[in-house]
Write a protein that holds these residues in place. Structure first.
Motif, PDB file in Angstrom:
ATOM      1  N   ALA A  37       0.862  -1.398  -0.075  1.00  0.00           N
ATOM      2  CA  ALA A  37       0.004  -0.225   0.072  1.00  0.00           C
ATOM      3  C   ALA A  37       0.662   1.344   0.085  1.00  0.00           C
ATOM      4  O   ALA A  37       0.638   2.320  -0.560  1.00  0.00           O
ATOM      5  CB  ALA A  37      -1.092  -0.038   1.140  1.00  0.00           C
ATOM      6  N   GLN A  38       1.765   1.471   0.700  1.00  0.00           N
ATOM      7  CA  GLN A  38       2.964   2.630   0.941  1.00  0.00           C
ATOM      8  C   GLN A  38       3.609   2.472  -0.520  1.00  0.00           C
ATOM      9  O   GLN A  38       3.779   3.744  -0.804  1.00  0.00           O
ATOM     10  CB  GLN A  38       3.838   2.205   1.946  1.00  0.00           C
ATOM     11  CG  GLN A  38       3.263   2.368   3.453  1.00  0.00           C
ATOM     12  CD  GLN A  38       4.223   1.961   4.433  1.00  0.00           C
ATOM     13  OE1 GLN A  38       5.533   1.527   4.049  1.00  0.00           O
ATOM     14  NE2 GLN A  38       4.110   2.286   5.862  1.00  0.00           N
ATOM     15  N   GLN A  39       4.072   1.486  -1.185  1.00  0.00           N
ATOM     16  CA  GLN A  39       4.444   1.584  -2.375  1.00  0.00           C
ATOM     17  C   GLN A  39       3.699   2.205  -3.535  1.00  0.00           C
ATOM     18  O   GLN A  39       3.981   2.950  -4.161  1.00  0.00           O
ATOM     19  CB  GLN A  39       5.013   0.300  -2.691  1.00  0.00           C
ATOM     20  CG  GLN A  39       6.349  -0.227  -2.150  1.00  0.00           C
ATOM     21  CD  GLN A  39       6.585  -1.691  -2.570  1.00  0.00           C
ATOM     22  OE1 GLN A  39       6.177  -2.147  -3.536  1.00  0.00           O
ATOM     23  NE2 GLN A  39       7.681  -2.105  -1.844  1.00  0.00           N
ATOM     24  N   ALA A  40       2.370   1.804  -3.541  1.00  0.00           N
ATOM     25  CA  ALA A  40       1.402   2.208  -4.477  1.00  0.00           C
ATOM     26  C   ALA A  40       0.830   3.771  -4.081  1.00  0.00           C
ATOM     27  O   ALA A  40       1.021   4.543  -5.160  1.00  0.00           O
ATOM     28  CB  ALA A  40       0.028   1.161  -4.165  1.00  0.00           C
ATOM     29  N   THR A  41       0.919   4.095  -2.811  1.00  0.00           N
ATOM     30  CA  THR A  41       0.748   5.601  -2.662  1.00  0.00           C
ATOM     31  C   THR A  41       1.976   6.341  -3.264  1.00  0.00           C
ATOM     32  O   THR A  41       1.802   7.444  -3.685  1.00  0.00           O
ATOM     33  CB  THR A  41       0.322   5.515  -0.981  1.00  0.00           C
ATOM     34  OG1 THR A  41      -0.318   4.913  -0.477  1.00  0.00           O
ATOM     35  CG2 THR A  41       0.405   7.181  -0.771  1.00  0.00           C
ATOM     36  N   ALA A  42       2.993   5.782  -2.808  1.00  0.00           N
ATOM     37  CA  ALA A  42       4.261   6.730  -3.256  1.00  0.00           C
ATOM     38  C   ALA A  42       4.354   6.714  -4.921  1.00  0.00           C
ATOM     39  O   ALA A  42       4.893   7.838  -5.462  1.00  0.00           O
ATOM     40  CB  ALA A  42       5.632   5.875  -2.820  1.00  0.00           C
ATOM     41  N   GLN A  43       4.046   5.627  -5.565  1.00  0.00           N
ATOM     42  CA  GLN A  43       4.114   5.751  -6.922  1.00  0.00           C
ATOM     43  C   GLN A  43       3.062   6.655  -7.462  1.00  0.00           C
ATOM     44  O   GLN A  43       3.155   7.401  -8.596  1.00  0.00           O
ATOM     45  CB  GLN A  43       3.765   4.229  -7.378  1.00  0.00           C
ATOM     46  CG  GLN A  43       5.142   3.329  -7.139  1.00  0.00           C
ATOM     47  CD  GLN A  43       4.720   1.681  -7.604  1.00  0.00           C
ATOM     48  OE1 GLN A  43       3.520   1.440  -8.262  1.00  0.00           O
ATOM     49  NE2 GLN A  43       5.648   0.976  -7.811  1.00  0.00           N
ATOM     50  N   THR A  44       1.915   6.443  -6.867  1.00  0.00           N
ATOM     51  CA  THR A  44       0.770   7.490  -7.135  1.00  0.00           C
ATOM     52  C   THR A  44       1.202   8.934  -7.098  1.00  0.00           C
ATOM     53  O   THR A  44       0.861   9.912  -7.576  1.00  0.00           O
ATOM     54  CB  THR A  44      -0.521   7.158  -6.258  1.00  0.00           C
ATOM     55  OG1 THR A  44      -0.905   5.963  -6.694  1.00  0.00           O
ATOM     56  CG2 THR A  44      -1.722   8.109  -6.749  1.00  0.00           C
ATOM     57  N   LYS A  45       1.821   9.231  -5.802  1.00  0.00           N
ATOM     58  CA  LYS A  45       2.421  10.691  -5.607  1.00  0.00           C
ATOM     59  C   LYS A  45       3.274  11.092  -6.663  1.00  0.00           C
ATOM     60  O   LYS A  45       3.435  12.228  -7.120  1.00  0.00           O
ATOM     61  CB  LYS A  45       2.750  10.677  -4.256  1.00  0.00           C
ATOM     62  CG  LYS A  45       1.766  10.609  -3.030  1.00  0.00           C
ATOM     63  CD  LYS A  45       2.557  11.051  -1.888  1.00  0.00           C
ATOM     64  CE  LYS A  45       1.498  10.866  -0.667  1.00  0.00           C
ATOM     65  NZ  LYS A  45       1.781  11.006   0.600  1.00  0.00           N
ATOM     66  N   ALA A  46       4.354  10.228  -6.880  1.00  0.00           N
ATOM     67  CA  ALA A  46       5.266  10.708  -7.829  1.00  0.00           C
ATOM     68  C   ALA A  46       4.822  10.609  -9.297  1.00  0.00           C
ATOM     69  O   ALA A  46       5.086  11.542 -10.085  1.00  0.00           O
ATOM     70  CB  ALA A  46       6.474   9.603  -8.102  1.00  0.00           C
ATOM     71  N   ALA A  47       3.746   9.868  -9.637  1.00  0.00           N
ATOM     72  CA  ALA A  47       2.935  10.066 -11.018  1.00  0.00           C
ATOM     73  C   ALA A  47       2.290  11.381 -11.021  1.00  0.00           C
ATOM     74  O   ALA A  47       2.256  11.928 -12.065  1.00  0.00           O
ATOM     75  CB  ALA A  47       2.212   8.893 -11.299  1.00  0.00           C
ATOM     76  N   ASP A  48       1.414  11.759  -9.923  1.00  0.00           N
ATOM     77  CA  ASP A  48       0.866  12.993  -9.853  1.00  0.00           C
ATOM     78  C   ASP A  48       1.665  13.942  -9.812  1.00  0.00           C
ATOM     79  O   ASP A  48       1.326  15.299 -10.505  1.00  0.00           O
ATOM     80  CB  ASP A  48       0.104  13.063  -8.604  1.00  0.00           C
ATOM     81  CG  ASP A  48      -1.143  12.103  -8.454  1.00  0.00           C
ATOM     82  OD1 ASP A  48      -1.473  11.484  -9.746  1.00  0.00           O
ATOM     83  OD2 ASP A  48      -1.682  11.709  -7.534  1.00  0.00           O
ATOM     84  N   LYS A  49       2.736  14.066  -9.245  1.00  0.00           N
ATOM     85  CA  LYS A  49       3.809  15.253  -9.447  1.00  0.00           C
ATOM     86  C   LYS A  49       4.578  15.298 -10.734  1.00  0.00           C
ATOM     87  O   LYS A  49       4.656  16.444 -11.137  1.00  0.00           O
ATOM     88  CB  LYS A  49       4.890  14.935  -8.176  1.00  0.00           C
ATOM     89  CG  LYS A  49       5.976  16.042  -8.047  1.00  0.00           C
ATOM     90  CD  LYS A  49       7.255  15.697  -7.205  1.00  0.00           C
ATOM     91  CE  LYS A  49       8.068  16.828  -6.622  1.00  0.00           C
ATOM     92  NZ  LYS A  49       8.585  17.505  -8.220  1.00  0.00           N
ATOM     93  N   ALA A  50       4.864  14.293 -11.545  1.00  0.00           N
ATOM     94  CA  ALA A  50       5.386  14.082 -12.724  1.00  0.00           C
ATOM     95  C   ALA A  50       4.320  14.796 -13.772  1.00  0.00           C
ATOM     96  O   ALA A  50       4.709  15.736 -14.511  1.00  0.00           O
ATOM     97  CB  ALA A  50       5.573  13.015 -13.270  1.00  0.00           C
ATOM     98  N   LYS A  51       3.013  14.486 -13.379  1.00  0.00           N
ATOM     99  CA  LYS A  51       2.179  14.979 -14.458  1.00  0.00           C
ATOM    100  C   LYS A  51       1.809  16.582 -13.933  1.00  0.00           C
ATOM    101  O   LYS A  51       1.625  17.465 -15.032  1.00  0.00           O
ATOM    102  CB  LYS A  51       0.701  14.290 -13.996  1.00  0.00           C
ATOM    103  CG  LYS A  51      -0.410  14.840 -14.828  1.00  0.00           C
ATOM    104  CD  LYS A  51      -1.598  13.980 -14.459  1.00  0.00           C
ATOM    105  CE  LYS A  51      -2.870  14.378 -15.526  1.00  0.00           C
ATOM    106  NZ  LYS A  51      -4.196  13.363 -15.219  1.00  0.00           N
ATOM    107  N   ALA A  52       1.851  16.791 -12.667  1.00  0.00           N
ATOM    108  CA  ALA A  52       1.724  18.400 -12.473  1.00  0.00           C
ATOM    109  C   ALA A  52       2.987  19.294 -13.156  1.00  0.00           C
ATOM    110  O   ALA A  52       2.763  20.146 -13.518  1.00  0.00           O
ATOM    111  CB  ALA A  52       1.731  18.596 -10.927  1.00  0.00           C
TER     112      ALA A  52
END
Length: 240
Positions: free
Chosen positions: A62-77
């Protein structure tokens, strides 16, 4: 008497057997319960360990998934921000180019003003028809405003040998700008030029007492229609 004694003796042996049975049953029960407790205890420990390990794994995933989601959101932003910045810069550049195209400027840089419009002198048949900018030979000469080249060549581009090599540009508002005494002409008749674009190199050709650029603003492409170029540039918010 003898019967009574016999009766008492017959009852006494039964007591120890009952007590022994009870003790045996109690001991067996204790052993059974103890073994059951031990078995139950061992089983419960194994299940708890497996449950804890499973929970830890699920938490890590769950932590890895959250980190990956945050990284993807940041890259998109970041990508969106870069695109917006690029778009803004392009719009700013376009606006600056449009503003520059609509504006006028002095045709040379780092100059000294010499002969001014309307003065008399031995070098002109009539009063001076332009503004002279004293600059070294080879100084870059720029179009004072966007327009189309209508004259370019020696002999004043048809206006007479006194101008030496010269260029005349027609502008959208009906005015013409003239550049004379050039050492090199870098445009051709019919060519469209923009404000600030290099069109020639300054010189000392024609009737000239020293290196400079002769600059005119005219109402027609030909000699004799000049107006005060400094006054005109001031009206266009250009400091000379």
């Amino acid at each position: 008497m003898s019967k009574r004694v016999t009766f008492l003796h017959s009852r006494r042996p039964s007591m120890p057997r009952v007590s022994g049975a009870v003790v045996a049953v109690g001991l067996g029960a204790s052993m059974v319960f103890g073994a059951g407790a031990a078995f139950a205890s061992g089983t419960t420990g194994t299940a708890d360990t497996a449950a804890l390990a499973g929970a830890a794994t699920a938490s890590s995933i769950a932590q890895q998934a959250t980190a990956q989601t945050k990284a993807a959101d940041k890259a998109k932003a970041d990508k969106a921000e870069q695109a917006a910045a690029k778009k803004k810069a392009a719009a700013k550049k376009k606006a600056a180019a449009k503003k520059k195209a609509a504006s006028w400027e002095v045709p040379v840089r780092h100059y000294e003003l010499s002969a001014t419009f309307g003065i008399g002198g031995d070098r002109w048949a009539h009063k001076h028809s332009g503004q002279d900018f004293a600059v070294p030979i080879g100084t870059k000469v720029e179009a004072a405003h966007t327009g189309r080249v209508v004259k370019a060549g020696p002999n004043g581009a048809g206006d007479g040998p006194a101008y030496g090599n010269a260029i005349v540009i027609k502008h959208a508002n009906g005015k013409y700008s003239q550049y004379a005494h050039l050492s090199k002409i870098e445009v051709k008749v019919g060519e469209h030029v923009k404000t600030g674009e290099e069109i020639a190199k300054s010189g000392n050709t024609g009737n000239s007492s020293g290196p400079h650029l002769h600059f005119e603003i005219r109402n027609t492409p030909n000699y004799g229609s000049a107006i005060n170029p400094v006054t005109y540039l001031h009206a266009e918010h250009v400091h000379v």
